[in-house]
Design a protein around this motif. Structure first.
Motif, PDB file in Angstrom:
ATOM      1  N   THR A 213      24.641 -10.527 -24.899  1.00  0.00           N
ATOM      2  CA  THR A 213      23.404 -10.595 -24.242  1.00  0.00           C
ATOM      3  C   THR A 213      23.199  -9.992 -22.806  1.00  0.00           C
ATOM      4  O   THR A 213      22.605  -9.273 -22.350  1.00  0.00           O
ATOM      5  CB  THR A 213      22.658 -11.617 -24.343  1.00  0.00           C
ATOM      6  OG1 THR A 213      23.246 -12.865 -23.620  1.00  0.00           O
ATOM      7  CG2 THR A 213      22.181 -11.878 -25.841  1.00  0.00           C
ATOM      8  N   ALA A 214      24.419 -10.424 -21.954  1.00  0.00           N
ATOM      9  CA  ALA A 214      24.424 -10.106 -20.546  1.00  0.00           C
ATOM     10  C   ALA A 214      24.673  -8.655 -20.454  1.00  0.00           C
ATOM     11  O   ALA A 214      24.309  -7.937 -19.431  1.00  0.00           O
ATOM     12  CB  ALA A 214      25.681 -10.629 -19.644  1.00  0.00           C
ATOM     13  N   VAL A 215      25.589  -8.102 -21.418  1.00  0.00           N
ATOM     14  CA  VAL A 215      26.118  -6.628 -21.486  1.00  0.00           C
ATOM     15  C   VAL A 215      24.794  -5.716 -21.790  1.00  0.00           C
ATOM     16  O   VAL A 215      24.360  -4.451 -21.209  1.00  0.00           O
ATOM     17  CB  VAL A 215      27.225  -6.466 -22.362  1.00  0.00           C
ATOM     18  CG1 VAL A 215      27.670  -4.863 -22.214  1.00  0.00           C
ATOM     19  CG2 VAL A 215      28.189  -7.068 -21.952  1.00  0.00           C
ATOM     20  N   ARG A 216      23.867  -6.269 -22.806  1.00  0.00           N
ATOM     21  CA  ARG A 216      22.817  -5.324 -22.964  1.00  0.00           C
ATOM     22  C   ARG A 216      21.822  -5.600 -22.018  1.00  0.00           C
ATOM     23  O   ARG A 216      21.102  -4.491 -21.782  1.00  0.00           O
ATOM     24  CB  ARG A 216      22.026  -6.298 -24.314  1.00  0.00           C
ATOM     25  CG  ARG A 216      23.120  -6.169 -25.768  1.00  0.00           C
ATOM     26  CD  ARG A 216      22.162  -6.740 -26.885  1.00  0.00           C
ATOM     27  NE  ARG A 216      23.072  -6.905 -28.007  1.00  0.00           N
ATOM     28  CZ  ARG A 216      23.481  -8.159 -28.579  1.00  0.00           C
ATOM     29  NH1 ARG A 216      23.330  -8.989 -27.879  1.00  0.00           N
ATOM     30  NH2 ARG A 216      24.424  -7.911 -29.499  1.00  0.00           N
ATOM     31  N   ASP A 217      21.620  -6.526 -21.069  1.00  0.00           N
ATOM     32  CA  ASP A 217      20.796  -6.660 -20.156  1.00  0.00           C
ATOM     33  C   ASP A 217      20.903  -5.662 -19.002  1.00  0.00           C
ATOM     34  O   ASP A 217      20.300  -5.025 -18.487  1.00  0.00           O
ATOM     35  CB  ASP A 217      20.689  -8.021 -19.576  1.00  0.00           C
ATOM     36  CG  ASP A 217      20.098  -9.091 -20.548  1.00  0.00           C
ATOM     37  OD1 ASP A 217      19.205  -8.676 -21.397  1.00  0.00           O
ATOM     38  OD2 ASP A 217      20.094 -10.273 -20.265  1.00  0.00           O
ATOM     39  N   LEU A 218      22.433  -5.774 -18.665  1.00  0.00           N
ATOM     40  CA  LEU A 218      22.929  -4.684 -17.709  1.00  0.00           C
ATOM     41  C   LEU A 218      22.568  -3.220 -18.407  1.00  0.00           C
ATOM     42  O   LEU A 218      22.047  -2.121 -17.422  1.00  0.00           O
ATOM     43  CB  LEU A 218      24.420  -4.770 -17.930  1.00  0.00           C
ATOM     44  CG  LEU A 218      25.022  -3.661 -16.630  1.00  0.00           C
ATOM     45  CD1 LEU A 218      24.414  -3.805 -15.432  1.00  0.00           C
ATOM     46  CD2 LEU A 218      26.703  -3.945 -16.620  1.00  0.00           C
ATOM     47  N   TYR A 219      22.538  -2.921 -19.476  1.00  0.00           N
ATOM     48  CA  TYR A 219      22.445  -1.474 -20.160  1.00  0.00           C
ATOM     49  C   TYR A 219      21.006  -1.370 -19.898  1.00  0.00           C
ATOM     50  O   TYR A 219      20.466  -0.151 -19.370  1.00  0.00           O
ATOM     51  CB  TYR A 219      22.824  -1.394 -21.469  1.00  0.00           C
ATOM     52  CG  TYR A 219      22.491  -0.051 -22.051  1.00  0.00           C
ATOM     53  CD1 TYR A 219      23.337   1.052 -21.365  1.00  0.00           C
ATOM     54  CD2 TYR A 219      22.044   0.215 -23.221  1.00  0.00           C
ATOM     55  CE1 TYR A 219      22.969   2.297 -22.015  1.00  0.00           C
ATOM     56  CE2 TYR A 219      21.817   1.373 -23.653  1.00  0.00           C
ATOM     57  CZ  TYR A 219      22.479   2.428 -22.992  1.00  0.00           C
ATOM     58  OH  TYR A 219      22.199   3.992 -23.578  1.00  0.00           O
ATOM     59  N   GLY A 220      20.208  -2.297 -20.292  1.00  0.00           N
ATOM     60  CA  GLY A 220      18.831  -2.097 -19.711  1.00  0.00           C
ATOM     61  C   GLY A 220      18.464  -1.867 -18.554  1.00  0.00           C
ATOM     62  O   GLY A 220      17.584  -0.936 -18.030  1.00  0.00           O
ATOM     63  N   THR A 221      19.056  -2.364 -17.443  1.00  0.00           N
ATOM     64  CA  THR A 221      18.909  -2.268 -15.887  1.00  0.00           C
ATOM     65  C   THR A 221      19.362  -0.809 -15.691  1.00  0.00           C
ATOM     66  O   THR A 221      18.709  -0.145 -14.747  1.00  0.00           O
ATOM     67  CB  THR A 221      19.727  -3.363 -15.201  1.00  0.00           C
ATOM     68  OG1 THR A 221      19.226  -4.506 -15.728  1.00  0.00           O
ATOM     69  CG2 THR A 221      19.527  -3.252 -13.869  1.00  0.00           C
ATOM     70  N   VAL A 222      20.388  -0.381 -16.096  1.00  0.00           N
ATOM     71  CA  VAL A 222      20.796   0.986 -15.752  1.00  0.00           C
ATOM     72  C   VAL A 222      19.989   1.937 -16.440  1.00  0.00           C
ATOM     73  O   VAL A 222      19.740   3.084 -15.481  1.00  0.00           O
ATOM     74  CB  VAL A 222      22.358   1.290 -16.759  1.00  0.00           C
ATOM     75  CG1 VAL A 222      22.851   2.841 -16.607  1.00  0.00           C
ATOM     76  CG2 VAL A 222      23.376   0.231 -16.090  1.00  0.00           C
ATOM     77  N   GLN A 223      19.246   1.868 -17.483  1.00  0.00           N
ATOM     78  CA  GLN A 223      18.463   2.754 -17.968  1.00  0.00           C
ATOM     79  C   GLN A 223      16.894   2.813 -17.109  1.00  0.00           C
ATOM     80  O   GLN A 223      16.404   3.724 -16.852  1.00  0.00           O
ATOM     81  CB  GLN A 223      18.035   2.574 -19.442  1.00  0.00           C
ATOM     82  CG  GLN A 223      19.055   2.869 -20.263  1.00  0.00           C
ATOM     83  CD  GLN A 223      18.816   2.490 -21.805  1.00  0.00           C
ATOM     84  OE1 GLN A 223      18.107   1.404 -22.063  1.00  0.00           O
ATOM     85  NE2 GLN A 223      19.188   3.265 -22.598  1.00  0.00           N
ATOM     86  N   SER A 224      16.722   1.526 -16.716  1.00  0.00           N
ATOM     87  CA  SER A 224      15.352   1.345 -15.965  1.00  0.00           C
ATOM     88  C   SER A 224      15.412   1.995 -14.593  1.00  0.00           C
ATOM     89  O   SER A 224      14.517   2.356 -14.036  1.00  0.00           O
ATOM     90  CB  SER A 224      14.872  -0.055 -15.900  1.00  0.00           C
ATOM     91  OG  SER A 224      15.810  -0.951 -15.295  1.00  0.00           O
ATOM     92  N   GLU A 225      16.674   1.617 -13.993  1.00  0.00           N
ATOM     93  CA  GLU A 225      16.919   1.987 -12.703  1.00  0.00           C
ATOM     94  C   GLU A 225      17.452   3.594 -12.425  1.00  0.00           C
ATOM     95  O   GLU A 225      17.494   4.140 -11.297  1.00  0.00           O
ATOM     96  CB  GLU A 225      18.176   1.232 -11.910  1.00  0.00           C
ATOM     97  CG  GLU A 225      17.731  -0.217 -11.760  1.00  0.00           C
ATOM     98  CD  GLU A 225      16.595  -0.445 -10.778  1.00  0.00           C
ATOM     99  OE1 GLU A 225      16.816   0.468  -9.625  1.00  0.00           O
ATOM    100  OE2 GLU A 225      15.712  -1.109 -10.826  1.00  0.00           O
ATOM    101  N   GLY A 226      17.435   4.364 -13.552  1.00  0.00           N
ATOM    102  CA  GLY A 226      18.232   5.526 -13.391  1.00  0.00           C
ATOM    103  C   GLY A 226      19.492   5.847 -12.813  1.00  0.00           C
ATOM    104  O   GLY A 226      19.850   6.899 -12.477  1.00  0.00           O
ATOM    105  N   ALA A 227      20.327   4.694 -12.850  1.00  0.00           N
ATOM    106  CA  ALA A 227      21.627   4.827 -12.583  1.00  0.00           C
ATOM    107  C   ALA A 227      22.482   5.660 -13.428  1.00  0.00           C
ATOM    108  O   ALA A 227      22.297   5.999 -14.425  1.00  0.00           O
ATOM    109  CB  ALA A 227      22.170   3.515 -12.100  1.00  0.00           C
TER     110      ALA A 227
END
Length: 336
Positions: A213-227
């Motif tokens: 779940t921590a890895v999934r959360d990070l992926y969501g952050t990458v997408q939302s931040e446009g990183a």
């Protein structure tokens, strides 16, 4: 196989007037394409043989890294250079008709693996999981006694250390505010004009396996931040579910042993565990007596494996509550 496995001659033409044979060299681009195809075929061959040899079906997936022992073009020193990596589930490999596939497409698109774009020039890639990443006694021995224990470090100081590591690697990096950080602990910027860009970094000072779940959360952050990329740094390790989710995505997972190695490589300090690196270090203390031990003995030709399913009602809580040899404890450590 080495690069010389590709014939340097594309064609030979006989000239009757001169009574001689004239060779036509194979273009460099064609040689490289053929060599990449040979390497992809080699990876698929090893995967097929591994799963075929596992007659009991014990392997759910295989991480395969292809490397060569050569000279690092940057330092000129002997080095192990990784040219191919893949995490292959048994279900995928066994469902493919490998005799009919395009080896390169199967490896990179079907199995979402990676292959060096210029293997003839030993252009390396970042490998997948390695044996040192697996949890065990080797994790505790990383670092030396004089280095700070990463497990006991102040959380803010640990984030500052990770930011300093990224700066030592040639990037711009700053820690974020504690509130409203959107799940980002360190903001990094890679100045490379081709593969660089914004990197979001999360740090997890865990002792147990980091849940998927921590890895999934990070992926969501990458997408939302446009990183361009997300990096998850931990003092522990990642399970198969986390690596499987990260495969093929702009995510990098750095486990405890790899973190300590990176710190040492860039002149920083850190260790895992209080007795790390000391030959006279005491053995780890026995668990507290407030626990129940279940012992199972068996004999005969059958090979058995013990596992535990931690449930709520009749359903397992999640993947991290399936305790077995590759996930030796639940996230809270209550079942080991």
């Amino acid at each position: 196989p080495g690069y010389d496995v590709v014939p340097a001659v594309k064609a030979v033409r006989y000239l009757p007037t001169a009574d001689e044979e004239r060779e036509t060299a194979r273009p460099t681009a064609q040689c490289r394409a053929l060599y990449r195809d040979v390497l992809a075929q080699s990876v698929l061959l090893v995967l097929r043989d591994l799963f075929a040899a596992d007659t009991y079906g014990a392997l759910d997936s295989v991480v395969l890294n292809g490397f060569v022992d050569d000279v690092d073009p940057v330092t000129g020193r002997p080095a192990t250079l990784f040219l191919a990596t893949v995490l292959a589930p048994r279900s995928a490999v066994e469902s493919y008709h490998l005799s009919q596939v395009s080896a390169l497409d199967c490896l990179t698109d079907g199995l979402r693996g990676q292959l060096s774009a210029r293997p003839d020039q030993r252009a390396p890639i970042r490998p997948g999981r390695r044996p040192d990443d697996i949890a065990g006694g080797a994790v505790v021995s990383h670092g030396t006694h004089g280095d700070p224990d990463l497990h006991e470090m102040d959380p803010l100081a640990f984030e500052q250390l990770i930011a300093e590591l990224f700066r030592a690697m040639g990037m711009g990096a700053v820690t974020t505010e504690r509130s409203g950080d959107g799940g980002i602990d360190v903001d990094a910027l890679d100045p490379d004009p081709i593969r660089g860009g914004k990197i979001v970094v999360q740090v997890k000072r865990y002792r147990n396996t980091v849940p998927p779940t921590a890895v999934r959360d990070l992926y969501g952050t990458v997408q939302s931040e446009g990183a361009n990329k997300g990096v998850l740094v931990t003092t522990s390790q990642f399970g198969p579910g986390a690596h499987r989710f990260a495969q093929g995505k702009p995510l990098t997972l750095i486990a405890g042993p790899e973190l300590v190695d990176l710190l040492g490589r860039y002149g920083l300090r850190g260790r895992l565990g209080p007795g790390a690196g000391r030959p006279d270090a005491p053995e780890p203390a026995d668990p507290a007596p407030d626990h129940t031990t279940l012992a199972v003995n068996w004999s005969g030709e059958a090979a058995l494996d013990v596992c535990a399913l931690v449930c709520k009602g009749t359903a397992v809580l999640d993947d991290d509550h399936f305790v077995f040899f590759n996930n030796p404890a639940t996230p809270d450590g209550s079942v080991r």
